[in-house]
Motif scaffolding. Structure first.
Motif, PDB file in Angstrom:
ATOM      1  N   GLY A  13      51.415  39.587  42.315  1.00 24.60           N
ATOM      2  CA  GLY A  13      51.744  39.089  41.090  1.00 24.60           C
ATOM      3  C   GLY A  13      51.403  37.741  40.788  1.00 24.60           C
ATOM      4  N   HIS A  14      50.507  37.208  41.693  1.00 22.54           N
ATOM      5  CA  HIS A  14      50.166  35.941  41.425  1.00 22.54           C
ATOM      6  C   HIS A  14      48.964  35.789  40.637  1.00 22.54           C
ATOM      7  N   LEU A  15      48.983  34.825  39.822  1.00 19.73           N
ATOM      8  CA  LEU A  15      47.950  34.331  38.618  1.00 19.73           C
ATOM      9  C   LEU A  15      47.195  33.431  39.194  1.00 19.73           C
ATOM     10  N   PHE A  16      45.709  33.563  39.071  1.00 17.88           N
ATOM     11  CA  PHE A  16      44.849  32.472  39.554  1.00 17.88           C
ATOM     12  C   PHE A  16      43.435  32.622  38.780  1.00 17.88           C
ATOM     13  N   GLU A  17      42.712  31.482  38.810  1.00 19.31           N
ATOM     14  CA  GLU A  17      41.643  31.495  38.216  1.00 19.31           C
ATOM     15  C   GLU A  17      40.385  31.568  39.178  1.00 19.31           C
ATOM     16  N   GLY A  18      39.300  32.030  38.807  1.00 15.76           N
ATOM     17  CA  GLY A  18      37.941  32.076  39.418  1.00 15.76           C
ATOM     18  C   GLY A  18      36.671  31.850  38.646  1.00 15.76           C
ATOM     19  N   TRP A  19      35.852  30.820  39.434  1.00 13.82           N
ATOM     20  CA  TRP A  19      34.685  30.429  38.535  1.00 13.82           C
ATOM     21  C   TRP A  19      33.625  30.822  39.305  1.00 13.82           C
ATOM     22  N   LEU A  20      32.995  31.857  38.102  1.00 16.67           N
ATOM     23  CA  LEU A  20      31.917  32.806  38.887  1.00 16.67           C
ATOM     24  C   LEU A  20      30.877  32.824  37.607  1.00 16.67           C
ATOM     25  N   LYS A  21      29.692  33.474  37.959  1.00 13.81           N
ATOM     26  CA  LYS A  21      28.401  33.367  37.222  1.00 13.81           C
ATOM     27  C   LYS A  21      28.463  34.374  36.219  1.00 13.81           C
ATOM     28  N   SER A  22      29.157  35.391  36.367  1.00 14.68           N
ATOM     29  CA  SER A  22      29.131  36.503  35.358  1.00 14.68           C
ATOM     30  C   SER A  22      30.245  37.517  35.590  1.00 14.68           C
ATOM     31  N   ASP A  23      30.373  38.544  34.720  1.00 12.71           N
ATOM     32  CA  ASP A  23      31.268  39.641  34.839  1.00 12.71           C
ATOM     33  C   ASP A  23      31.212  40.387  35.858  1.00 12.71           C
ATOM     34  N   LEU A  24      29.732  40.558  36.215  1.00 10.98           N
ATOM     35  CA  LEU A  24      29.254  41.402  37.314  1.00 10.98           C
ATOM     36  C   LEU A  24      29.698  40.745  38.667  1.00 10.98           C
ATOM     37  N   ASP A  25      29.510  39.363  38.536  1.00 10.21           N
ATOM     38  CA  ASP A  25      29.475  38.596  39.852  1.00 10.21           C
ATOM     39  C   ASP A  25      31.179  38.738  40.310  1.00 10.21           C
ATOM     40  N   TRP A  26      32.084  38.691  39.695  1.00  8.29           N
ATOM     41  CA  TRP A  26      33.533  38.878  40.314  1.00  8.29           C
ATOM     42  C   TRP A  26      33.684  40.348  40.680  1.00  8.29           C
ATOM     43  N   LYS A  27      33.067  41.388  40.084  1.00  5.79           N
ATOM     44  CA  LYS A  27      33.189  42.632  41.009  1.00  5.79           C
ATOM     45  C   LYS A  27      32.605  42.496  42.195  1.00  5.79           C
ATOM     46  N   ALA A  28      31.264  42.284  42.223  1.00  4.98           N
ATOM     47  CA  ALA A  28      30.596  42.148  43.689  1.00  4.98           C
ATOM     48  C   ALA A  28      31.227  41.304  44.787  1.00  4.98           C
ATOM     49  N   GLU A  29      31.963  39.967  44.290  1.00  4.18           N
ATOM     50  CA  GLU A  29      32.819  39.196  45.169  1.00  4.18           C
ATOM     51  C   GLU A  29      33.930  39.782  45.637  1.00  4.18           C
ATOM     52  N   SER A  30      34.541  40.642  44.631  1.00  3.06           N
ATOM     53  CA  SER A  30      35.910  41.288  45.179  1.00  3.06           C
ATOM     54  C   SER A  30      35.714  42.388  46.106  1.00  3.06           C
ATOM     55  N   ALA A  31      34.335  43.371  45.814  1.00  3.44           N
ATOM     56  CA  ALA A  31      34.005  44.289  46.618  1.00  3.44           C
ATOM     57  C   ALA A  31      33.290  43.994  47.982  1.00  3.44           C
ATOM     58  N   ALA A  32      33.239  42.831  48.233  1.00  2.00           N
ATOM     59  CA  ALA A  32      32.515  42.050  49.361  1.00  2.00           C
ATOM     60  C   ALA A  32      33.850  41.580  50.163  1.00  2.00           C
ATOM     61  N   GLY A  33      35.204  41.360  49.357  1.00  2.00           N
ATOM     62  CA  GLY A  33      36.424  40.812  50.197  1.00  2.00           C
ATOM     63  C   GLY A  33      36.212  39.339  50.238  1.00  2.00           C
ATOM     64  N   ARG A  34      35.345  38.751  49.236  1.00  4.22           N
ATOM     65  CA  ARG A  34      35.324  37.439  49.181  1.00  4.22           C
ATOM     66  C   ARG A  34      36.072  36.754  48.036  1.00  4.22           C
ATOM     67  N   LEU A  35      36.626  37.555  47.308  1.00  3.24           N
ATOM     68  CA  LEU A  35      37.478  37.343  46.316  1.00  3.24           C
ATOM     69  C   LEU A  35      39.090  37.437  46.727  1.00  3.24           C
ATOM     70  N   ALA A  36      39.874  36.463  46.854  1.00  4.82           N
ATOM     71  CA  ALA A  36      41.232  36.643  47.546  1.00  4.82           C
ATOM     72  C   ALA A  36      42.148  35.731  46.822  1.00  4.82           C
ATOM     73  N   CYS A  37      43.429  35.921  46.577  1.00  7.27           N
ATOM     74  CA  CYS A  37      44.545  35.123  45.874  1.00  7.27           C
ATOM     75  C   CYS A  37      44.561  34.008  46.870  1.00  7.27           C
ATOM     76  N   PRO A  38      44.652  32.843  46.181  1.00  2.35           N
ATOM     77  CA  PRO A  38      44.715  31.536  47.099  1.00  2.35           C
ATOM     78  C   PRO A  38      46.131  31.252  47.571  1.00  2.35           C
ATOM     79  N   VAL A  39      47.294  31.898  46.929  1.00  2.00           N
ATOM     80  CA  VAL A  39      48.447  31.734  47.240  1.00  2.00           C
ATOM     81  C   VAL A  39      49.115  32.672  48.472  1.00  2.00           C
ATOM     82  N   CYS A  40      48.850  34.111  48.412  1.00  4.87           N
ATOM     83  CA  CYS A  40      49.203  34.928  49.597  1.00  4.87           C
ATOM     84  C   CYS A  40      48.054  35.503  50.152  1.00  4.87           C
ATOM     85  N   GLY A  41      46.700  35.240  49.969  1.00  4.82           N
ATOM     86  CA  GLY A  41      45.356  35.747  50.647  1.00  4.82           C
ATOM     87  C   GLY A  41      45.245  37.165  50.162  1.00  4.82           C
ATOM     88  N   GLY A  42      46.073  37.999  49.226  1.00  2.00           N
ATOM     89  CA  GLY A  42      45.729  39.323  48.856  1.00  2.00           C
ATOM     90  C   GLY A  42      44.422  39.529  48.253  1.00  2.00           C
TER      91      GLY A  42
END
Length: 151
Positions: A13-42
């Motif tokens: 339930g933690h809200l945070f921002e991410g700065w990425l190149k495109s909509d596709l970029d966030w999906k790739a980062e998330s799938a690779a495990g490089r996109l995580a919550c800065p509060v809890c690391g989820g």
């Protein structure tokens, strides 16, 4: 390189921002495990709606809007005046000219002794016109130019 700002929500339930190149970029980062919550690391995150960042335009503010509105009103008023003038001119031209018998014809028309669907026009003195008005018969002066061609 331009980056887009995305809003994310982690599984805790933690809200945070991410700065990425495109909509596709966030999906790739998330799938690779490089996109995580800065509060809890989820690492389980979902994209949330973001408000676009739009820069305020400068130098384009119109200062003549009131003038435009006034000009539009004047054009509309002018058109209405032309229509009214044309209707009055037509009514005067269509009225039957009874000449100097106007006073008597107006009375006959008012009390139903005669019928003139287009109305009447003619000549009378101001005193005669006032007398007719006092009897409840509507009378008004019509400018001679309404009878002329070209107006």
């Amino acid at each position: 390189m331009a980056l887009k700002v995305f809003n994310f929500l982690c599984s805790n339930g933690h809200l945070f921002e991410g700065w990425l190149k495109s909509d596709l970029d966030w999906k790739a980062e998330s799938a690779a495990g490089r996109l995580a919550c800065p509060v809890c690391g989820g690492a389980v995150v979902e994209k949330r709606p973001s408000a676009p960042s739009v820069a305020r335009a400068t130098g384009t503010t119109r200062t003549d809007v009131a003038e435009d509105v006034e000009r539009r009103r004047e054009r509309e008023l002018g058109a209405l005046q032309r229509e009214a003038y044309a209707a009055l001119k037509k009514a005067v031209r269509d009225a039957e000219d009874v000449g100097r018998n106007f006073k008597e014809e107006a009375r006959a028309l008012a009390d139903g002794r005669t019928s003139r669907p287009g109305g009447i026009r003619g000549l009378c003195t101001e005193e005669d016109a006032e007398e007719l008005r006092s009897e409840g018969i509507p009378v008004f002066n019509v400018p001679d130019e309404l009878l002329k061609d070209g107006n």
